[in-house]
Design an enzyme around this catalytic site. Structure first.
Site, mmCIF file in Angstrom:
data_model
loop_
_atom_site.group_PDB
_atom_site.id
_atom_site.type_symbol
_atom_site.label_atom_id
_atom_site.label_comp_id
_atom_site.label_asym_id
_atom_site.label_seq_id
_atom_site.Cartn_x
_atom_site.Cartn_y
_atom_site.Cartn_z
ATOM 1 N N LYS A 55 0.768 -1.401 0.340
ATOM 2 C CA LYS A 55 -0.376 0.431 -0.043
ATOM 3 C C LYS A 55 0.580 0.985 -0.073
ATOM 4 C CE LYS A 55 -2.975 -2.162 2.650
ATOM 5 N NZ LYS A 55 -4.374 -2.465 4.451
ATOM 6 N N GLY A 56 2.210 1.172 0.493
ATOM 7 C CA GLY A 56 3.459 2.555 0.391
ATOM 8 C C GLY A 56 3.195 3.386 -0.567
ATOM 9 N N GLU A 111 7.373 2.203 -6.388
ATOM 10 C CA GLU A 111 8.240 2.268 -5.167
ATOM 11 C C GLU A 111 7.944 3.363 -4.585
ATOM 12 O OE1 GLU A 111 7.723 0.079 -3.500
ATOM 13 O OE2 GLU A 111 9.639 -1.627 -3.830
ATOM 14 N N ASP A 112 7.470 3.091 -3.207
ATOM 15 C CA ASP A 112 7.792 3.831 -2.235
ATOM 16 C C ASP A 112 9.345 4.512 -1.776
ATOM 17 O OD1 ASP A 112 7.855 1.130 -0.582
ATOM 18 O OD2 ASP A 112 6.124 1.937 0.371
ATOM 19 N N ASP A 115 15.174 0.690 1.115
ATOM 20 C CA ASP A 115 16.094 -0.562 1.815
ATOM 21 C C ASP A 115 16.921 -1.386 1.251
ATOM 22 O OD1 ASP A 115 16.821 -0.471 4.457
ATOM 23 O OD2 ASP A 115 14.531 -1.382 5.114
ATOM 24 N N PHE A 164 14.403 4.237 10.349
ATOM 25 C CA PHE A 164 13.126 4.026 9.807
ATOM 26 C C PHE A 164 12.326 5.373 9.270
ATOM 27 C CE2 PHE A 164 8.688 2.014 10.268
ATOM 28 C CZ PHE A 164 9.310 1.210 9.341
ATOM 29 N N VAL A 165 11.322 5.578 8.202
ATOM 30 C CA VAL A 165 10.934 6.380 8.050
ATOM 31 C C VAL A 165 9.140 5.927 7.859
ATOM 32 C CG1 VAL A 165 12.503 7.916 7.463
ATOM 33 C CG2 VAL A 165 11.466 6.546 6.043
ATOM 34 N N ASP A 171 3.766 3.526 6.609
ATOM 35 C CA ASP A 171 3.037 3.287 7.540
ATOM 36 C C ASP A 171 3.807 2.475 8.977
ATOM 37 O OD1 ASP A 171 3.065 0.280 6.845
ATOM 38 O OD2 ASP A 171 1.725 -0.293 7.720
HETATM 39 P P1 5GP Z 1 13.423 -3.632 0.901
HETATM 40 O O1 5GP Z 1 12.933 -5.332 0.735
HETATM 41 O O2 5GP Z 1 13.707 -2.794 -0.091
HETATM 42 O O3 5GP Z 1 14.356 -4.387 2.075
HETATM 43 O O4 5GP Z 1 12.154 -3.376 1.800
HETATM 44 C C1 5GP Z 1 11.352 -2.289 1.297
HETATM 45 C C2 5GP Z 1 9.952 -2.210 1.941
HETATM 46 O O5 5GP Z 1 10.515 -2.681 3.206
HETATM 47 C C3 5GP Z 1 9.466 -1.218 1.193
HETATM 48 O O6 5GP Z 1 8.305 -1.644 0.396
HETATM 49 C C4 5GP Z 1 8.145 -0.420 3.105
HETATM 50 O O7 5GP Z 1 7.068 -1.552 2.825
HETATM 51 C C5 5GP Z 1 9.702 -1.474 3.639
HETATM 52 N N1 5GP Z 1 10.318 -0.490 4.325
HETATM 53 C C6 5GP Z 1 11.672 -0.348 4.342
HETATM 54 N N2 5GP Z 1 11.697 1.232 5.297
HETATM 55 C C7 5GP Z 1 10.603 1.037 5.495
HETATM 56 C C8 5GP Z 1 10.432 2.015 6.165
HETATM 57 O O8 5GP Z 1 11.617 3.158 7.103
HETATM 58 N N3 5GP Z 1 9.409 2.537 7.023
HETATM 59 C C9 5GP Z 1 8.515 1.887 6.693
HETATM 60 N N4 5GP Z 1 7.092 2.667 6.568
HETATM 61 N N5 5GP Z 1 8.515 0.923 5.699
HETATM 62 C C10 5GP Z 1 9.858 0.075 5.486
#
Ligand code: 5GP
Length: 192
Positions: A55-56, A111-112, A115, A164-165, A171
């Site tokens: 949903k991000g 993509e939101d 990470d 973490f944001v 959310d």
């Molecule tokens: P990745 O696979 O790149 O490690 O993580 C991506 C997903 O993790 C994002 O689409 C999001 O849903 C969640 N995520 C990663 N970092 C954050 C953050 O700082 N805040 C929030 N709310 N979600 C995050």
């Protein structure tokens, strides 16, 4: 007529877990407009398909779509990654798949936040296998120095510190998605 932009929100409505602002609303909106203008130039004469990752990315995608002066189409995917609440494991499960066939389409994954980059790497592989004419990524936030997978991001919003944001779609347990800015989340202060 009332000013549609006028908001009167009580101080502190966000709650005590909201820390410093990482990207303010004005900066965020200006960057989304810039990204929209770049996509408009790059995809001139084509009708890109924006794929939002629920949903991000929903708030970002809805503002970005309005900043693109081309006929765009929208579709959505929902994925869940196994792992703790604040750290993904890279094992991704598709919870809701796309409605549209990607064959021959110019697809932009919206993509939101990136990470580790594992979720995006999985999505890219998965969508590339569906024979789109082109596949690009537009990510609003990229955490500095944390990507374990090399990413080729055609469109980037902001590089942010590795913390973490929340806000603007992001959310914690479904809260804070409606903050119009990106803020640090203060773990342990969420008693609101
Ligand atoms: P990745 O696979 O790149 O490690 O993580 C991506 C997903 O993790 C994002 O689409 C999001 O849903 C969640 N995520 C990663 N970092 C954050 C953050 O700082 N805040 C929030 N709310 N979600 C995050």
């Amino acid at each position: 007529m009332a000013d549609a932009n006028a908001t009167s929100r009580p101080d502190g409505w966000e709650g005590p877990a909201i820390g410093r602002v990482i990207v303010d609303e004005e900066t965020l909106q200006a960057r989304v407009r810039e990204l929209g203008a770049r996509i408009t130039d790059d995809y001139a004469g084509r009708a890109p398909l924006l794929v939002g990752v629920l949903k991000g990315a929903c708030l970002f995608l809805s503002d970005l779509a309005r900043a693109i002066s081309l006929p765009v189409e929208l579709d959505f995917m929902a994925v869940s990654s196994y792992g703790s609440a604040t750290r993904t494991s890279g094992v991704v499960r598709i919870v809701k798949d796309l409605d549209l066939d990607l064959t021959g389409r110019h697809v932009i994954i919206v993509e939101d936040i990136v990470d580790s980059g594992l979720t995006l790497a999985y999505l890219r592989r998965n969508l590339a296998a569906r024979h789109p004419a082109s596949l690009a990524v537009c990510a609003l936030l990229i955490k500095e120095g944390l990507q374990t997978v090399e990413q080729d991001l055609a469109y980037e919003g902001f590089r942010i510190p590795p913390e973490f944001v929340v806000g603007y779609g992001l959310d914690v347990a479904e809260r804070y998605r409606n903050l119009p800015y990106i803020a640090a989340y203060l773990e342990g202060a969420a008693g609101a």
